[in-house]
Design a protein around this motif. Structure first.
Motif, PDB file in Angstrom:
ATOM      1  N   LYS A 118       0.841  -1.199   0.000  1.00  0.00           N
ATOM      2  CA  LYS A 118       0.000   0.000   0.000  1.00  0.00           C
ATOM      3  C   LYS A 118       0.878   1.252   0.000  1.00  0.00           C
ATOM      4  N   LEU A 119       1.930   1.240   0.811  1.00  0.00           N
ATOM      5  CA  LEU A 119       2.854   2.373   0.870  1.00  0.00           C
ATOM      6  C   LEU A 119       3.565   2.553  -0.472  1.00  0.00           C
ATOM      7  N   GLU A 120       3.982   1.458  -1.072  1.00  0.00           N
ATOM      8  CA  GLU A 120       4.658   1.524  -2.372  1.00  0.00           C
ATOM      9  C   GLU A 120       3.725   2.101  -3.445  1.00  0.00           C
ATOM     10  N   LEU A 121       2.473   1.649  -3.460  1.00  0.00           N
ATOM     11  CA  LEU A 121       1.494   2.158  -4.417  1.00  0.00           C
ATOM     12  C   LEU A 121       1.216   3.636  -4.178  1.00  0.00           C
ATOM     13  N   VAL A 157       1.655   6.810  -6.746  1.00  0.00           N
ATOM     14  CA  VAL A 157       0.580   7.753  -7.049  1.00  0.00           C
ATOM     15  C   VAL A 157       1.022   9.188  -6.774  1.00  0.00           C
ATOM     16  N   LEU A 158       1.723   9.393  -5.660  1.00  0.00           N
ATOM     17  CA  LEU A 158       2.159  10.739  -5.261  1.00  0.00           C
ATOM     18  C   LEU A 158       3.485  11.150  -5.898  1.00  0.00           C
ATOM     19  N   GLN A 159       4.072  10.254  -6.674  1.00  0.00           N
ATOM     20  CA  GLN A 159       5.362  10.488  -7.318  1.00  0.00           C
ATOM     21  C   GLN A 159       6.447  10.825  -6.303  1.00  0.00           C
ATOM     22  N   LEU A 160       6.445  10.077  -5.204  1.00  0.00           N
ATOM     23  CA  LEU A 160       7.480  10.200  -4.182  1.00  0.00           C
ATOM     24  C   LEU A 160       8.529   9.130  -4.486  1.00  0.00           C
ATOM     25  N   ASN A 161       9.536   9.501  -5.247  1.00  0.00           N
ATOM     26  CA  ASN A 161      10.512   8.539  -5.757  1.00  0.00           C
ATOM     27  C   ASN A 161      11.678   8.275  -4.809  1.00  0.00           C
ATOM     28  N   HIS A 162      11.765   8.993  -3.719  1.00  0.00           N
ATOM     29  CA  HIS A 162      12.939   8.882  -2.844  1.00  0.00           C
ATOM     30  C   HIS A 162      12.558   8.510  -1.416  1.00  0.00           C
ATOM     31  N   TYR A 163      11.548   7.668  -1.272  1.00  0.00           N
ATOM     32  CA  TYR A 163      11.078   7.279   0.053  1.00  0.00           C
ATOM     33  C   TYR A 163      12.210   6.694   0.902  1.00  0.00           C
ATOM     34  N   ALA A 164      13.017   5.845   0.301  1.00  0.00           N
ATOM     35  CA  ALA A 164      14.058   5.129   1.054  1.00  0.00           C
ATOM     36  C   ALA A 164      15.229   6.019   1.466  1.00  0.00           C
ATOM     37  N   ASP A 165      15.532   7.049   0.683  1.00  0.00           N
ATOM     38  CA  ASP A 165      16.731   7.833   0.960  1.00  0.00           C
ATOM     39  C   ASP A 165      16.492   9.323   1.221  1.00  0.00           C
ATOM     40  N   ASN A 166      15.235   9.730   1.369  1.00  0.00           N
ATOM     41  CA  ASN A 166      14.938  11.137   1.628  1.00  0.00           C
ATOM     42  C   ASN A 166      13.973  11.203   2.815  1.00  0.00           C
ATOM     43  N   ALA A 167      14.444  11.756   3.919  1.00  0.00           N
ATOM     44  CA  ALA A 167      13.643  11.781   5.149  1.00  0.00           C
ATOM     45  C   ALA A 167      12.317  12.515   4.966  1.00  0.00           C
ATOM     46  N   ARG A 168      12.329  13.636   4.251  1.00  0.00           N
ATOM     47  CA  ARG A 168      11.092  14.406   4.058  1.00  0.00           C
ATOM     48  C   ARG A 168      10.072  13.605   3.254  1.00  0.00           C
ATOM     49  N   ALA A 205       9.928  10.336   3.069  1.00  0.00           N
ATOM     50  CA  ALA A 205       9.492   9.229   3.925  1.00  0.00           C
ATOM     51  C   ALA A 205       8.451   9.705   4.939  1.00  0.00           C
ATOM     52  N   ILE A 206       8.675  10.857   5.519  1.00  0.00           N
ATOM     53  CA  ILE A 206       7.731  11.405   6.495  1.00  0.00           C
ATOM     54  C   ILE A 206       6.400  11.707   5.813  1.00  0.00           C
ATOM     55  N   LEU A 207       6.449  12.335   4.624  1.00  0.00           N
ATOM     56  CA  LEU A 207       5.225  12.651   3.887  1.00  0.00           C
ATOM     57  C   LEU A 207       4.469  11.372   3.518  1.00  0.00           C
ATOM     58  N   ALA A 208       5.178  10.371   3.019  1.00  0.00           N
ATOM     59  CA  ALA A 208       4.526   9.118   2.622  1.00  0.00           C
ATOM     60  C   ALA A 208       3.872   8.443   3.822  1.00  0.00           C
ATOM     61  N   ASP A 209       4.577   8.359   4.940  1.00  0.00           N
ATOM     62  CA  ASP A 209       4.012   7.747   6.147  1.00  0.00           C
ATOM     63  C   ASP A 209       2.806   8.543   6.646  1.00  0.00           C
ATOM     64  N   PHE A 210       2.923   9.850   6.636  1.00  0.00           N
ATOM     65  CA  PHE A 210       1.832  10.734   7.049  1.00  0.00           C
ATOM     66  C   PHE A 210       0.592  10.477   6.185  1.00  0.00           C
ATOM     67  N   CYS A 211       0.790  10.407   4.877  1.00  0.00           N
ATOM     68  CA  CYS A 211      -0.325  10.176   3.954  1.00  0.00           C
ATOM     69  C   CYS A 211      -0.926   8.786   4.140  1.00  0.00           C
ATOM     70  N   LEU A 212      -0.083   7.803   4.359  1.00  0.00           N
ATOM     71  CA  LEU A 212      -0.575   6.435   4.577  1.00  0.00           C
ATOM     72  C   LEU A 212      -1.446   6.369   5.825  1.00  0.00           C
ATOM     73  N   TYR A 213      -1.009   6.989   6.904  1.00  0.00           N
ATOM     74  CA  TYR A 213      -1.806   6.967   8.136  1.00  0.00           C
ATOM     75  C   TYR A 213      -3.096   7.770   7.987  1.00  0.00           C
ATOM     76  N   ASN A 214      -3.068   8.826   7.174  1.00  0.00           N
ATOM     77  CA  ASN A 214      -4.294   9.576   6.907  1.00  0.00           C
ATOM     78  C   ASN A 214      -5.297   8.703   6.149  1.00  0.00           C
ATOM     79  N   LEU A 215      -4.808   7.949   5.176  1.00  0.00           N
ATOM     80  CA  LEU A 215      -5.691   7.036   4.440  1.00  0.00           C
ATOM     81  C   LEU A 215      -6.231   5.937   5.352  1.00  0.00           C
ATOM     82  N   THR A 216      -5.389   5.441   6.226  1.00  0.00           N
ATOM     83  CA  THR A 216      -5.823   4.420   7.178  1.00  0.00           C
ATOM     84  C   THR A 216      -6.944   4.956   8.065  1.00  0.00           C
TER      85      THR A 216
END
Length: 138
Positions: free
Chosen positions: A72-75, A79-90, A92-103
């Motif tokens: 789900k996080l990868e998808l 969708v959000l075109q966040l290509n640097h989840y693994a190596d960019n802290a900002r 990663a924080i945005l992706a996790d934030f968005c995932l928890y909002n969807l949850t």
């Protein structure tokens, strides 16, 4: 985009209208000493607000249908075109934030429309919180 004073507006009020779409409008109020220069202006459709701004109905359906949190996080990153989840802290924080909002939306049985609207509101809040952040001196 044209800038003009609308009917019944005070002289210090400025209306911004789009030549491309009559449903786009924004009213701004400035004192006589202020101008549009230096102000961040977001123009949204008055018909739908932030619904479908970041997530389409198909995106909401695809992401919420995925049961595996990692997938789900990868998808969501795709969708959000966040290509640097693994190596960019900002990112990663945005992706996790968005995932928890969807949850949250899933757990509270939000419709796709409400999910998309809340998602966009919270994403804009996140982006705004990082804009112009003052860094401590080194």
């Amino acid at each position: 985009i044209s800038v003009d004073s609308g009917p019944g507006e005070a002289p210090s009020s400025t209306g911004v209208r789009s030549a491309l779409s009559p449903s786009l409008s924004l009213s701004l109020v400035f004192s006589e000493s202020e101008s549009l220069e230096g102000h961040h202006i977001a123009i949204m459709s008055t018909a739908r607000g932030l619904v479908w701004k970041d997530l389409s109905a198909e995106d909401v359906a695809n992401v919420t249908a995925e049961a595996d949190p990692s997938a789900k996080l990868e998808l969501l990153c795709k969708v959000l075109q966040l290509n640097h989840y693994a190596d960019n802290a900002r990112s990663a924080i945005l992706a996790d934030f968005c995932l928890y909002n969807l949850t949250f939306c899933e757990e509270n049985d939000f419709s796709a429309e409400k999910t998309s609207a809340l998602f966009s509101i919270l994403r804009l809040t996140f982006e705004y919180s990082f804009e112009g952040a003052v860094r401590p001196p080194l």
